[in-house]
Design an enzyme around this catalytic site. Structure first.
Site, PDB file in Angstrom:
ATOM      1  N   LYS A  72      39.489  46.878  53.717  1.00 39.43           N
ATOM      2  CA  LYS A  72      39.909  46.219  52.472  1.00 39.43           C
ATOM      3  C   LYS A  72      40.922  47.039  51.694  1.00 39.43           C
ATOM      4  O   LYS A  72      41.940  46.540  51.248  1.00 39.43           O
ATOM      5  CB  LYS A  72      38.705  46.033  51.524  1.00 39.43           C
ATOM      6  CG  LYS A  72      37.809  44.903  51.839  1.00 39.43           C
ATOM      7  CD  LYS A  72      36.567  45.004  50.953  1.00 39.43           C
ATOM      8  CE  LYS A  72      35.897  46.331  51.191  1.00 39.43           C
ATOM      9  NZ  LYS A  72      34.574  46.526  50.659  1.00 39.43           N
ATOM     10  N   ARG A 122      30.588  41.120  43.999  1.00 39.46           N
ATOM     11  CA  ARG A 122      29.725  41.527  45.102  1.00 39.46           C
ATOM     12  C   ARG A 122      28.383  40.840  45.098  1.00 39.46           C
ATOM     13  O   ARG A 122      27.575  41.072  45.997  1.00 39.46           O
ATOM     14  CB  ARG A 122      29.463  43.020  44.980  1.00 39.46           C
ATOM     15  CG  ARG A 122      30.433  43.845  45.760  1.00 39.46           C
ATOM     16  CD  ARG A 122      30.049  45.291  45.562  1.00 39.46           C
ATOM     17  NE  ARG A 122      29.816  45.893  46.823  1.00 39.46           N
ATOM     18  CZ  ARG A 122      30.653  46.774  47.366  1.00 39.46           C
ATOM     19  NH1 ARG A 122      31.743  47.138  46.748  1.00 39.46           N
ATOM     20  NH2 ARG A 122      30.378  47.292  48.511  1.00 39.46           N
ATOM     21  N   ARG A 149      34.704  57.924  59.518  1.00 41.45           N
ATOM     22  CA  ARG A 149      35.732  57.899  58.474  1.00 41.45           C
ATOM     23  C   ARG A 149      35.759  59.234  57.727  1.00 41.45           C
ATOM     24  O   ARG A 149      34.734  59.833  57.434  1.00 41.45           O
ATOM     25  CB  ARG A 149      35.407  56.762  57.510  1.00 41.45           C
ATOM     26  CG  ARG A 149      36.230  56.759  56.253  1.00 41.45           C
ATOM     27  CD  ARG A 149      36.251  55.400  55.631  1.00 41.45           C
ATOM     28  NE  ARG A 149      34.975  55.009  55.054  1.00 41.45           N
ATOM     29  CZ  ARG A 149      34.762  53.799  54.514  1.00 41.45           C
ATOM     30  NH1 ARG A 149      35.717  52.893  54.521  1.00 41.45           N
ATOM     31  NH2 ARG A 149      33.587  53.511  54.001  1.00 41.45           N
ATOM     32  N   ARG A 178      32.755  60.663  52.815  1.00 38.65           N
ATOM     33  CA  ARG A 178      32.196  60.011  51.641  1.00 38.65           C
ATOM     34  C   ARG A 178      30.696  60.188  51.637  1.00 38.65           C
ATOM     35  O   ARG A 178      30.055  60.081  52.674  1.00 38.65           O
ATOM     36  CB  ARG A 178      32.526  58.514  51.676  1.00 38.65           C
ATOM     37  CG  ARG A 178      33.624  58.115  50.742  1.00 38.65           C
ATOM     38  CD  ARG A 178      34.056  56.701  50.971  1.00 38.65           C
ATOM     39  NE  ARG A 178      33.038  55.711  50.630  1.00 38.65           N
ATOM     40  CZ  ARG A 178      33.290  54.399  50.479  1.00 38.65           C
ATOM     41  NH1 ARG A 178      34.525  53.955  50.641  1.00 38.65           N
ATOM     42  NH2 ARG A 178      32.333  53.560  50.178  1.00 38.65           N
ATOM     43  N   ARG A 228      23.894  49.555  52.402  1.00 40.37           N
ATOM     44  CA  ARG A 228      25.125  48.838  52.054  1.00 40.37           C
ATOM     45  C   ARG A 228      25.295  47.574  52.905  1.00 40.37           C
ATOM     46  O   ARG A 228      25.728  46.541  52.406  1.00 40.37           O
ATOM     47  CB  ARG A 228      26.331  49.763  52.218  1.00 40.37           C
ATOM     48  CG  ARG A 228      26.364  50.854  51.136  1.00 40.37           C
ATOM     49  CD  ARG A 228      27.134  52.081  51.584  1.00 40.37           C
ATOM     50  NE  ARG A 228      28.555  51.850  51.694  1.00 40.37           N
ATOM     51  CZ  ARG A 228      29.366  52.554  52.488  1.00 40.37           C
ATOM     52  NH1 ARG A 228      28.873  53.519  53.261  1.00 40.37           N
ATOM     53  NH2 ARG A 228      30.654  52.302  52.502  1.00 40.37           N
TER      54      ARG A 228
HETATM   55  P1  ADP Z   1      32.076  49.776  50.433  1.00 36.66           P
HETATM   56  O1  ADP Z   1      32.596  48.381  50.296  1.00 36.66           O
HETATM   57  O2  ADP Z   1      32.537  50.472  51.657  1.00 36.66           O
HETATM   58  O3  ADP Z   1      30.574  49.868  50.291  1.00 36.66           O
HETATM   59  P2  ADP Z   1      33.297  50.537  47.854  1.00 36.66           P
HETATM   60  O4  ADP Z   1      34.207  51.682  47.763  1.00 36.66           O
HETATM   61  O5  ADP Z   1      33.826  49.175  47.607  1.00 36.66           O
HETATM   62  O6  ADP Z   1      32.650  50.691  49.296  1.00 36.66           O
HETATM   63  O7  ADP Z   1      32.051  50.752  46.862  1.00 36.66           O
HETATM   64  C1  ADP Z   1      31.325  51.955  46.871  1.00 36.66           C
HETATM   65  C2  ADP Z   1      30.096  51.849  45.978  1.00 36.66           C
HETATM   66  O8  ADP Z   1      30.503  51.584  44.617  1.00 36.66           O
HETATM   67  C3  ADP Z   1      29.105  50.718  46.283  1.00 36.66           C
HETATM   68  O9  ADP Z   1      28.195  51.067  47.306  1.00 36.66           O
HETATM   69  C4  ADP Z   1      28.417  50.553  44.918  1.00 36.66           C
HETATM   70  O10 ADP Z   1      27.478  51.568  44.674  1.00 36.66           O
HETATM   71  C5  ADP Z   1      29.575  50.746  43.955  1.00 36.66           C
HETATM   72  N1  ADP Z   1      30.234  49.461  43.652  1.00 36.66           N
HETATM   73  C6  ADP Z   1      31.511  49.125  43.958  1.00 36.66           C
HETATM   74  N2  ADP Z   1      31.800  47.887  43.525  1.00 36.66           N
HETATM   75  C7  ADP Z   1      30.674  47.404  42.936  1.00 36.66           C
HETATM   76  C8  ADP Z   1      30.305  46.190  42.291  1.00 36.66           C
HETATM   77  N3  ADP Z   1      31.173  45.177  42.165  1.00 36.66           N
HETATM   78  N4  ADP Z   1      29.052  46.070  41.805  1.00 36.66           N
HETATM   79  C9  ADP Z   1      28.176  47.043  41.906  1.00 36.66           C
HETATM   80  N5  ADP Z   1      28.432  48.223  42.500  1.00 36.66           N
HETATM   81  C10 ADP Z   1      29.656  48.420  43.015  1.00 36.66           C
END
Ligand code: ADP
Ligand code: ZN
Length: 223
Positions: free
Chosen positions: A14, A89, A123, A156, A167
């Protein structure tokens, strides 16, 4: 003005695709995960609030995620539009988003779960500039060092087996229904996330009805 949402399972690329599209169309790229990670790295109050939740692979509370998005979008620096990644999400966030903004399309990057584990667990990120590496498909020239800036490559905190399991569960349980909501509104353009990044980018553009990107227009991120 173009307003896009990009969705896809962990490791589907993404961030990479959003950055490429944003650079070419002058869109603001908003990554909610990046905003939270920045806060953790810089030891802000918000960072302290979300650090453990994120490391465990759990979702941050809806109120906080929504306020991050609202604050970012009220900056109104997105004259040509935006592409948002990592939001919405869950169905509540989707409702909030649809009430506040009209969108032009949702890009869904489609990747099988088997490929997700392989990508995520291999990664690495540059701790200084954030550049993304994959030890299988695109490893750095010098092991452990960023090709761009020489910074140290790190993993990460949530790219572990345990956090990834959480996740993936959340993605299927919470984010799956969001895609259904968008699908009913006929917003969703699904693209196969297995090919090389440049190929995926062209497919996204084709699905969105945009002209193919010219190599000379592309930013240094693909050089
Ligand atoms: P990925 O999609 O690989 O899990 P992201 O970088 O998009 O990684 O998000 C990392 C973390 O940030 C998520 O696991 C969550 O803890 C938090 N996060 C990101 N976006 C949201 C959201 N819209 N609502 C709640 N938590 C979020
Ligand atoms: Zn770097």
């Amino acid at each position: 003005m173009r307003k896009y949402v990009i969705m896809g399972i962990q490791g589907s690329g993404k961030g990479t695709q959003a950055k490429m599209l944003a650079a070419d169309l002058d869109l603001v790229h908003i990554s909610v995960g990046d905003i939270f990670r920045w806060n953790v790295q810089n030891h802000t109050k918000m960072g302290a609030q979300v650090r453990r939740t994120m490391a465990a692979g759990e979702l941050v509370g809806d109120d906080l995620a929504e306020s991050v998005v609202r604050d970012r979008l009220t900056q109104h620096d997105w004259n040509f539009g935006f592409i948002i990644d990592g939001f919405p999400r869950d169905p509540r966030q989707a409702e909030f988003f649809l009430e506040s903004y009209d969108i032009d399309g949702v890009i869904e990057l489609d990747l099988p779960d088997s490929e997700v584990r392989r990508r995520v667990l291999n990664r690495r990120l540059c701790g200084d500039c954030g550049m993304d590496y994959n030890l299988i498909a695109n490893s750095p020239k010098v092991p452990g060092r960023c090709d761009m800036c020489g910074g140290e490559l790190i993993t990460r905190e949530d790219d572990t087996e345990e956090a990834l399991a959480v996740r993936l569960r959340d993605y299927h349980d919470q984010t799956g229904p969001v895609l259904e909501i968008f699908r009913r509104k006929e917003y969703v353009y699904t693209v196969d996330a297995r090919p090389a990044p440049e190929v995926i980018q062209q497919q996204i553009r084709e699905r969105l009805g945009l002209p193919p990107s010219q190599p000379e227009n592309r930013g240094s991120e693909v050089a």
